[in-house]
Write a protein that holds these residues in place. Structure first.
Motif, short mmCIF file in Angstrom:
data_model
loop_
_atom_site.label_atom_id
_atom_site.label_comp_id
_atom_site.label_asym_id
_atom_site.label_seq_id
_atom_site.Cartn_x
_atom_site.Cartn_y
_atom_site.Cartn_z
N PRO A 296 1.10 1.74 -7.00
CA PRO A 296 1.09 3.16 -7.40
C PRO A 296 0.54 4.08 -6.31
O PRO A 296 0.97 5.22 -6.20
CB PRO A 296 0.15 3.15 -8.63
CG PRO A 296 0.21 1.74 -9.14
CD PRO A 296 0.37 0.88 -7.93
N ARG A 297 -0.38 3.58 -5.52
CA ARG A 297 -0.95 4.41 -4.44
C ARG A 297 0.06 4.63 -3.32
O ARG A 297 0.01 5.65 -2.63
CB ARG A 297 -2.21 3.74 -3.86
CG ARG A 297 -3.38 3.72 -4.82
CD ARG A 297 -4.64 3.25 -4.08
NE ARG A 297 -5.84 3.82 -4.64
CZ ARG A 297 -6.67 3.17 -5.48
NH1 ARG A 297 -6.40 1.94 -5.84
NH2 ARG A 297 -7.74 3.76 -5.94
N VAL A 298 0.92 3.66 -3.10
CA VAL A 298 1.97 3.85 -2.10
C VAL A 298 3.01 4.82 -2.65
O VAL A 298 3.45 5.75 -1.97
CB VAL A 298 2.61 2.51 -1.72
CG1 VAL A 298 3.87 2.71 -0.87
CG2 VAL A 298 1.60 1.64 -0.95
N ALA A 299 3.37 4.60 -3.90
CA ALA A 299 4.39 5.47 -4.51
C ALA A 299 3.93 6.93 -4.55
O ALA A 299 4.72 7.85 -4.33
CB ALA A 299 4.71 4.98 -5.92
N THR B 114 8.27 -2.09 -6.90
CA THR B 114 7.52 -1.26 -5.96
C THR B 114 6.85 -0.07 -6.65
O THR B 114 6.40 0.85 -5.97
CB THR B 114 8.43 -0.72 -4.84
OG1 THR B 114 9.45 0.07 -5.45
CG2 THR B 114 9.06 -1.84 -4.03
N HIS B 115 6.79 -0.09 -7.95
CA HIS B 115 6.14 1.00 -8.70
C HIS B 115 6.69 2.37 -8.29
O HIS B 115 5.96 3.35 -8.26
CB HIS B 115 4.62 0.96 -8.49
CG HIS B 115 3.97 -0.25 -9.10
ND1 HIS B 115 3.40 -0.24 -10.34
CD2 HIS B 115 3.85 -1.51 -8.64
CE1 HIS B 115 2.93 -1.45 -10.62
NE2 HIS B 115 3.18 -2.24 -9.61
N GLY B 116 7.98 2.42 -7.94
CA GLY B 116 8.60 3.70 -7.61
C GLY B 116 8.69 4.01 -6.13
O GLY B 116 9.36 4.96 -5.73
N ALA B 117 8.04 3.22 -5.29
CA ALA B 117 8.16 3.42 -3.84
C ALA B 117 9.51 2.87 -3.37
O ALA B 117 10.14 2.07 -4.08
CB ALA B 117 7.00 2.72 -3.13
N PRO B 118 9.99 3.26 -2.20
CA PRO B 118 11.29 2.77 -1.71
C PRO B 118 11.33 1.24 -1.63
O PRO B 118 10.30 0.60 -1.42
CB PRO B 118 11.39 3.38 -0.31
CG PRO B 118 10.49 4.57 -0.33
CD PRO B 118 9.38 4.23 -1.27
N VAL B 125 4.62 -2.50 3.39
CA VAL B 125 3.31 -2.14 2.89
C VAL B 125 3.04 -2.78 1.52
O VAL B 125 1.89 -3.06 1.17
CB VAL B 125 3.18 -0.61 2.89
CG1 VAL B 125 4.07 0.01 1.83
CG2 VAL B 125 1.75 -0.15 2.73
N LEU B 126 4.10 -3.02 0.75
CA LEU B 126 3.92 -3.69 -0.56
C LEU B 126 4.41 -5.14 -0.53
O LEU B 126 4.62 -5.76 -1.57
CB LEU B 126 4.64 -2.91 -1.66
CG LEU B 126 4.02 -1.55 -1.99
CD1 LEU B 126 4.81 -0.85 -3.09
CD2 LEU B 126 2.55 -1.72 -2.40
#
Lengths: 341, 341
Positions: A296-299, B114-118, B125-126
């Motif tokens: 969530p922090r990356v997103a 990715t909780h919404g990240a690309p 990073v993830l």
């Protein structure tokens, strides 16, 4: 005034210490104040760490000053006491230094308790060296049943305890010692499973043969050639408590070209933890925790990142070669428009 | 038959890899069996550890065979599925290697979350690099509030996460990067407290100035010159998670005279724990436990020991000098008939 004899540091050794670095002299004891205890020394412990105190290199402890008394732990008998905890005749342990007697605050003394063993054990197997072996194994080495524990200077006060404790804990003990007498003692008297003579010209192959399952715990107290021989035998997840580096203390290995002695010295002096790891060790148990915490922090953009995206599988080798030279800027990714035709 | 493109290891590099070490070729996919998934590759992650797989030196993982596909993790789209867990269109992560498509058992794939990240963050990073940073800090580095955490390759996927996590955990983050662009990114975008350019001729003094309270955690991923600069700055009880040694991968530092690279390689490859310690660290809390466990065993003779007793304070220097050469046999003790007159 009470007079004692003591040995002071006359000068700092550059390599091996010699007689000129020490001076035996008479000294007068200070008047005992409230809380002080006057002791006569019975036994002085000599230990390799004292070589470090003779130098003024950065260390975990201050160096002995020039003309200062050589540091050291002693077993003493109390002669007079102005401290509630001690009475004449008590046998105590304290850091009086290299001397025949001292006036010292009683709070710095400890009554000798050896469970019936001779009092000298309080500066040996039941003192600092024995405790070094015990705590290094218990908190760092952590030998498991059936593992192999190796130790150098195996006939010495630390090494002899390391191997015997390893046996007690169900591990296999491999000792390294110098010469046939010490080796026989380690094998026959101390009961190590194996012993290897580091003076033998076959030392490296002997150590390998003595460790058919590799080495899981190497208790490091010498460094140098022994470390070189042990290194290729260390098993995955091996543990190396480092409590001494006797082979380095006289500066024999400290060339500029070889950066290992300086690294090992820093590890010892600063009590550093150096631990290799591959993330797979932790992934099965913890990858989901990581994702939940960080995803969530990356997103949200709270944790930033940068990618360096190269287009096309055919460009992967170039990108990879450049990465090893630091040419990429951010996580290197190859974009591939895969077609399965 | 389905055809893909792939890159295989054509030959093993001796130092820096070059184009001749790689070969781009067509290959035919095997027939999908029950449980298999057919995927097309979207993104391939390139990571320094791959240099290790190109060599056949002892490591934690088997080398890539000659003519074998280069190993690597990819983000893929599922094209066909004979596995219950996956359907066409799913975005997954797997170790397909350097290729455009693959048939792979579904149990070896993981859906990208990715909780919404690309999706690319799943290999950055993830993914493995981010998790390397997180697990190395969490299980080894353990930064405390107010401590200093330093990391090299600070603009890279591991380093950028290390510094940002250090900040999240209340520590001070010092980054090391190469060149003004990367340094600006580390300071301005990632929010490290300090950044030092390792290409600067003042690198050593710059790093010292950037770490006024020394370094408590150094996250090692490069080795070489950076290690030399960090070493004298490490504080007592410093922690050094070692997850990579990029500066060594091409063999540049591997002279026989310098034993450090081999030691660091072993620490990394075997996930070794090396920990310096001085027994005083444990004595206050545990000396009595030690005495209770070991004292009776020494008194009963179950644990053996040997003493080397020298008579007279005046003989202490000789005994000490000899001990550093291994001349003593057993715990060295000086017997002193102390007189306080």
């Amino acid at each position: 005034m009470m007079t004692i004899k003591r040995i002071v540091l006359a000068s700092r050794p550059l390599a091996e210490p010699s007689h000129e670095n020490f001076r035996l002299e008479d000294a007068e004891l200070r008047e005992a104040a409230e809380g002080d205890v006057t002791v006569r020394v019975l036994y002085l412990s000599l230990d390799p760490y004292m070589r470090g105190r003779m130098s003024d290199a950065k260390s975990y402890a201050a160096p002995v000053p020039i003309d200062g008394i050589m540091e050291g732990e002693t077993i003493c008998e109390v002669v007079k006491s102005r401290h509630n905890g001690f009475a004449p005749g008590d046998i105590v342990r304290g850091r009086t230094g290299w001397c025949t007697g001292a006036v010292i605050n009683g709070d710095l003394l400890r009554k000798v308790e050896t469970h019936g063993a001779p009092v000298t054990t309080a500066i040996g197997v039941l003192g600092m060296p024995g405790f070094t072996a015990w705590s290094g194994l218990k908190f760092i080495g952590k030998p498991k049943q059936g593992e192999t524990v190796a130790v150098a200077a195996a006939s010495g006060p630390v090494g002899s305890m390391v191997g015997q404790l390893a046996k007690l804990y169900g591990a296999r003990a491999v000792g390294i010692a110098g010469g046939p007498d010490k080796c026989a003692f380690v094998k026959d008297e101390l009961g190590f499973d194996s012993v290897v003579d580091h003076r033998s010209e076959n030392f490296v192959s002997d150590l390998k043969a003595a460790s058919p399952n590799g080495i899981d715990v190497y208790f490091e107290n010498v460094g140098g050639r022994v470390w070189d021989a042990v290194l290729p035998l260390l098993n995955q997840f091996g543990r190396v408590p480092v409590c001494g580096l006797v082979s380095q203390y006289n500066g024999a290995n400290s060339s500029q070209a070889d950066r290992l002695p300086a690294t090992m010295s820093a590890i010892l002096r600063q009590s550093l933890l150096v631990r290799g790891f591959i993330q797979t060790e932790f992934a099965a148990d913890h990858f989901n925790d990581f994702l939940a915490e960080i995803g969530p922090r990356v997103a949200s953009g709270e944790i930033r990142y940068r990618e360096d995206v190269v287009d096309g599988l055919e460009n992967a080798p170039d990108a990879f070669i450049g990465m090893l030279k630091g040419k990429n800027f951010g996580k290197l990714i190859v974009k591939i428009d895969g077609v399965v035709s």
